[in-house]
Design an enzyme around this catalytic site. Structure first.
Site, PDB file in Angstrom:
ATOM      1  N   CYS A 363       0.793  -1.235   0.000  1.00 27.16           N
ATOM      2  CA  CYS A 363       0.000   0.000   0.000  1.00 27.16           C
ATOM      3  C   CYS A 363       0.826   1.287   0.000  1.00 27.16           C
ATOM      4  CB  CYS A 363      -1.042  -0.013   1.118  1.00 27.16           C
ATOM      5  SG  CYS A 363      -0.609  -0.893   2.604  1.00 27.16           S
ATOM      6  N   ARG A 392       7.349 -10.890   5.449  1.00 27.81           N
ATOM      7  CA  ARG A 392       6.994 -10.576   6.830  1.00 27.81           C
ATOM      8  C   ARG A 392       7.763 -11.511   7.757  1.00 27.81           C
ATOM      9  NH1 ARG A 392       0.427  -9.467   6.237  1.00 27.81           N
ATOM     10  NH2 ARG A 392       0.675  -7.822   4.652  1.00 27.81           N
ATOM     11  N   GLN A 410       0.735 -11.412  -3.263  1.00 31.27           N
ATOM     12  CA  GLN A 410      -0.693 -11.114  -3.156  1.00 31.27           C
ATOM     13  C   GLN A 410      -1.245 -10.655  -4.498  1.00 31.27           C
ATOM     14  OE1 GLN A 410      -1.004  -8.151  -0.016  1.00 31.27           O
ATOM     15  NE2 GLN A 410      -1.822  -9.669   1.394  1.00 31.27           N
ATOM     16  N   ASP A 412      -2.830  -8.076  -5.127  1.00 26.87           N
ATOM     17  CA  ASP A 412      -3.087  -6.866  -4.351  1.00 26.87           C
ATOM     18  C   ASP A 412      -3.587  -5.745  -5.258  1.00 26.87           C
ATOM     19  OD1 ASP A 412      -3.164  -5.433  -2.047  1.00 26.87           O
ATOM     20  OD2 ASP A 412      -1.007  -5.295  -1.763  1.00 26.87           O
ATOM     21  N   HIS A 414      -5.056  -1.405  -4.942  1.00 28.71           N
ATOM     22  CA  HIS A 414      -5.487  -0.225  -4.192  1.00 28.71           C
ATOM     23  C   HIS A 414      -6.287   0.653  -5.132  1.00 28.71           C
ATOM     24  CE1 HIS A 414      -2.215  -1.863  -1.781  1.00 28.71           C
ATOM     25  NE2 HIS A 414      -2.941  -1.428  -0.767  1.00 28.71           N
ATOM     26  N   LYS A 493     -13.218  -2.782   7.639  1.00 32.53           N
ATOM     27  CA  LYS A 493     -13.020  -3.719   6.530  1.00 32.53           C
ATOM     28  C   LYS A 493     -14.143  -4.746   6.463  1.00 32.53           C
ATOM     29  CE  LYS A 493     -10.127  -6.859   9.270  1.00 32.53           C
ATOM     30  NZ  LYS A 493      -8.927  -7.720   9.274  1.00 32.53           N
ATOM     31  N   HIS A 539      -8.280  -0.800   0.006  1.00 32.70           N
ATOM     32  CA  HIS A 539      -7.300  -1.886  -0.096  1.00 32.70           C
ATOM     33  C   HIS A 539      -8.110  -3.153  -0.362  1.00 32.70           C
ATOM     34  CE1 HIS A 539      -4.216   0.460   2.374  1.00 32.70           C
ATOM     35  NE2 HIS A 539      -5.351   1.090   2.634  1.00 32.70           N
TER      36      HIS A 539
END
Length: 667
Positions: A363, A392, A410, A412, A414, A493, A539
């Site tokens: 992000c 991570r 991911q 992912d 945005h 979320k 997100h």
């Protein structure tokens, strides 16, 4: 004060009863003996209470039985108490710590120098089920902390004493005890009326644990168990467990040659050729949907960032322990472990400066990309998609196959949009999620999560974000579960729990609404009024982590992927070596059509054995070729699971495979 209280039932009806009437008596006299017999506990205005507790005020009453998830969880906590009691009876000197119900069953942690053996676990299980049959009542008692200290101190329970001291430090004056038979533990409750409601207990296994999760504290033994109201449900559960073992993605990953893990890089998968094919098939299916149809653009961003970015986003303070930190170049050149040689002064070594890290999420870098240009409202929503690698720093004890890793990817995205576009965008996201999950045979449940304790930003912003997201949910008419205080630190979320072929739930997709990042990164757009405004960020991920998603799919399909997803879609096998030349032509023709096909050129084994090998490899089709097929320019497909499609022209099989190889959400 009125002598009666009004109790409102879930259907909206109300009943007046004398103040002080127990919940059990109310259920028996005002609702019916059937529910009274099955009831385990109740909630008054949301507060969970034992059935023996009196009703002292006007309140809404909800009663729970073993048929509800809440009731089943309560019975498993009851079972933990029973197991602890028999462990202390069978093994004197064992100390108890805590024993909660968990998602699948319960556990209790014990301190004992000798390890529990498999024979010990059998004894514990037998004794626990005998205790259940005694149908002993759970009796609640409230005592002062001094009395609790005297009670557990007298029993030599040092772990319980530590907990009581912690409770006292928070200002509490009393403690709640629960007894069954001659055994006692402190517990907030509630509990069922008696042990007889538990049904049947099964001890699963024992594992190691540390007191309070601290590796510097005492080593404990954690006994895991499960309970069900009857033996039939337990038997069904044990069958599911056996099936789950067969489907374990770590086992199938090895057997099917998909991935492996090596000690040189803990928590990072080595994707083998077939696993890489699986990975890239999913990745490309998502890319084609998003880029060709859903209005996304793809970007890639760097792997390493200075800590200033994480400070700006808020992750440095909230997430630092999960970052892979990197020493700055100057410290590495100085060498901060060097020992001075004889006659030299000790080197003045600078303090290591951990000023950079591998990115754990995308992000902040996406916000930087948005901010590179002056944006117009006409560009919004701007949907940025990536499939970059992330890292991570998960603790080693939490790593497990593909479901918990240190390196992952991911799907992912945005989405930068105006506030008035939130409803339409959430609707589009639900449509995408429906399309992808239904194509994989997955159903889902939505969960709406609100402001957590460690939130950043103003409460006013949070209230507006929660209201916008919940309004979108309600307007869509989608059922959802409220998860209070479970949002991300930057916004509320919606999470999506999918249910697999074994009925297990996995959290996958997420839609997170963020008003904080645009403020921290000073993101703007020029509106129709020619003034600057702040966008909102969504997100979102649908697969979530590719690694975890693939683990779930391996277990969902038991490794037998649908044809479009299978790493190998067909394997050509010949009756003898005489057909190999034609078999190579078949392989090449299929490859030219874009299919994933391999040729088994080993003819030492009989044809039946080689067809069986294709079945074990979970290949959708074994194409059998003998002299008859060569003469007819044909193949004889054997479908996975023993389906015999009979001889057909090669062109007909190509047409069949072309249909089955279509990605379901792109068809």
């Amino acid at each position: 004060m009125s002598e009666t209280v009004s109790v409102t039932l879930p259907d909206g009806s109300s009943k007046a009863v004398p103040r002080g009437t127990s919940i059990a008596e109310f259920v028996r006299t005002q609702i019916g003996p059937g529910l009274a017999k099955a009831a385990l506990f109740a909630q008054l205005d949301g507060d969970p209470l034992d059935l023996a507790r009196p009703i002292e005020r006007d309140a809404k009453l909800t009663v729970f039985t073993a048929k509800s998830p809440e009731g089943l969880q309560l019975l498993r906590h009851d079972a933990a108490h029973v197991v602890a009691s028999v462990v202390q009876r069978l093994f004197p000197g064992t100390q108890v710590t805590i024993g909660p119900a968990v998602e699948e069953g319960f556990y209790y942690d014990f301190y004992r120098e000798q390890p529990f053996t498999p024979e010990d676990l059998e004894k514990i299980e037998a004794a626990a089920n005998e205790e259940v049959k005694k149908n002993q009542p759970f009796v609640r008692e409230e005592v002062s902390l001094d009395d609790a200290l005297a009670l557990f101190g007298g029993m030599g329970e040092k772990f319980k004493l530590e907990i009581i001291h912690d409770i006292a430090a928070k200002g509490a004056k009393t403690l709640t005890l629960y007894r069954h038979g001659d055994w006692v533990d402190f517990c907030l409750g509630p509990h069922a009326p008696s042990t007889g409601h538990i049904g049947v207990i099964k001890i699963l296994h024992v594992a190691g644990a540390y007191w309070r999760g601290d590796s510097n504290r005492e080593q404990l033994q954690r006994i895991y168990g499960i309970s069900f109201p009857d033996k039939k449900q337990l038997a069904e559960y044990l069958l599911r467990i056996e099936e789950a073992k067969k489907r374990d993605h770590r086992k199938l990953g090895r057997e099917l040659g998909l991935f492996t893990f090596l000690p040189v890089s803990p928590g990072s998968a080595f994707w083998l050729p077939k696993g890489s094919t699986l990975f890239h098939t999913l990745a490309e299916a998502m890319r084609r949907l998003l880029l060709d149809e859903a209005g996304y653009v793809e970007i890639r961003t760097p792997l390493i960032y200075n800590k200033s970015l994480w400070e700006q986003s808020g992750h440095w303070g909230k997430y630092k322990e999960n970052l892979f930190l990197i020493l700055n170049k100057e410290v590495l050149e100085e060498g901060w472990d060097d020992e001075p040689t004889e006659g030299q002064e000790p080197k003045q070594v600078p303090v290591p400066a951990l000023d950079s890290s591998l990115k754990p999420m995308n992000c902040p870098s996406h916000h930087l990309v948005y901010g590179l240009e002056r944006r117009s409202y006409r560009e919004l929503p701007l949907r940025l998609h990536t499939q970059d690698a992330l890292h991570r720093n998960e603790v080693s004890g939490s790593l497990g196959g593909l479901t918990r890793v240190r390196q992952f990817h991911q799907d992912d995205a945005h989405i930068y949009l105006m506030e008035e576009q939130i409803f339409d965008e959430v609707s589009r996201l639900f449509s995408l999620i429906d399309r992808i999950y239904s194509g994989l045979g997955l159903t889902y449940e939505a969960k709406f999560s609100t402001r957590p304790e460690n939130f950043l930003g103003s409460i006013e912003r949070w209230d507006r974000a929660e209201a916008m997201l919940e309004r979108a949910l309600k307007n869509l008419g989608r059922p959802y579960t409220l998860k209070e205080k479970d949002g991300a630190f930057y916004g509320p979320k919606i999470d999506f729990d999918v249910t697999d072929a074994l009925g297990r739930k996995w959290q996958l997709a997420t839609i997170q609404l963020d008003y904080l990042a645009p403020e921290r990164f000073d993101l703007k757009y020029v509106g129709a009024d020619n003034h600057e405004h702040q966008p909102v960020v969504i997100h979102r991920a649908i697969y979530g982590s590719f690694e975890r998603f693939i683990a779930i799919l391996i277990e969902h399909f038991a490794g037998a992927f649908p044809t479009w997803l299978a790493p190998v879609q067909a394997r050509v096998v010949t009756v003898s070596e005489h057909q190999l030349e034609y078999a190579r032509q078949v392989r090449d023709a299929l490859k030219k059509e874009g299919f994933r096909v391999e040729l088994d050129e080993s003819t030492a084994e009989k044809i039946g054995a080689r067809i069986r090998l294709a079945e074990l490899a979970k290949v959708p089709y074994a194409l059998v070729i003998g002299d008859k097929e060569v003469e007819a320019n044909a193949v004889s497909p054997r479908g996975r699971g023993g389906r015999d499609l009979k001889e057909m022209p090669l062109s007909q099989f190509i047409a069949l495979l072309r249909e089955e190889a279509k990605v379901p959400w792109l068809a």
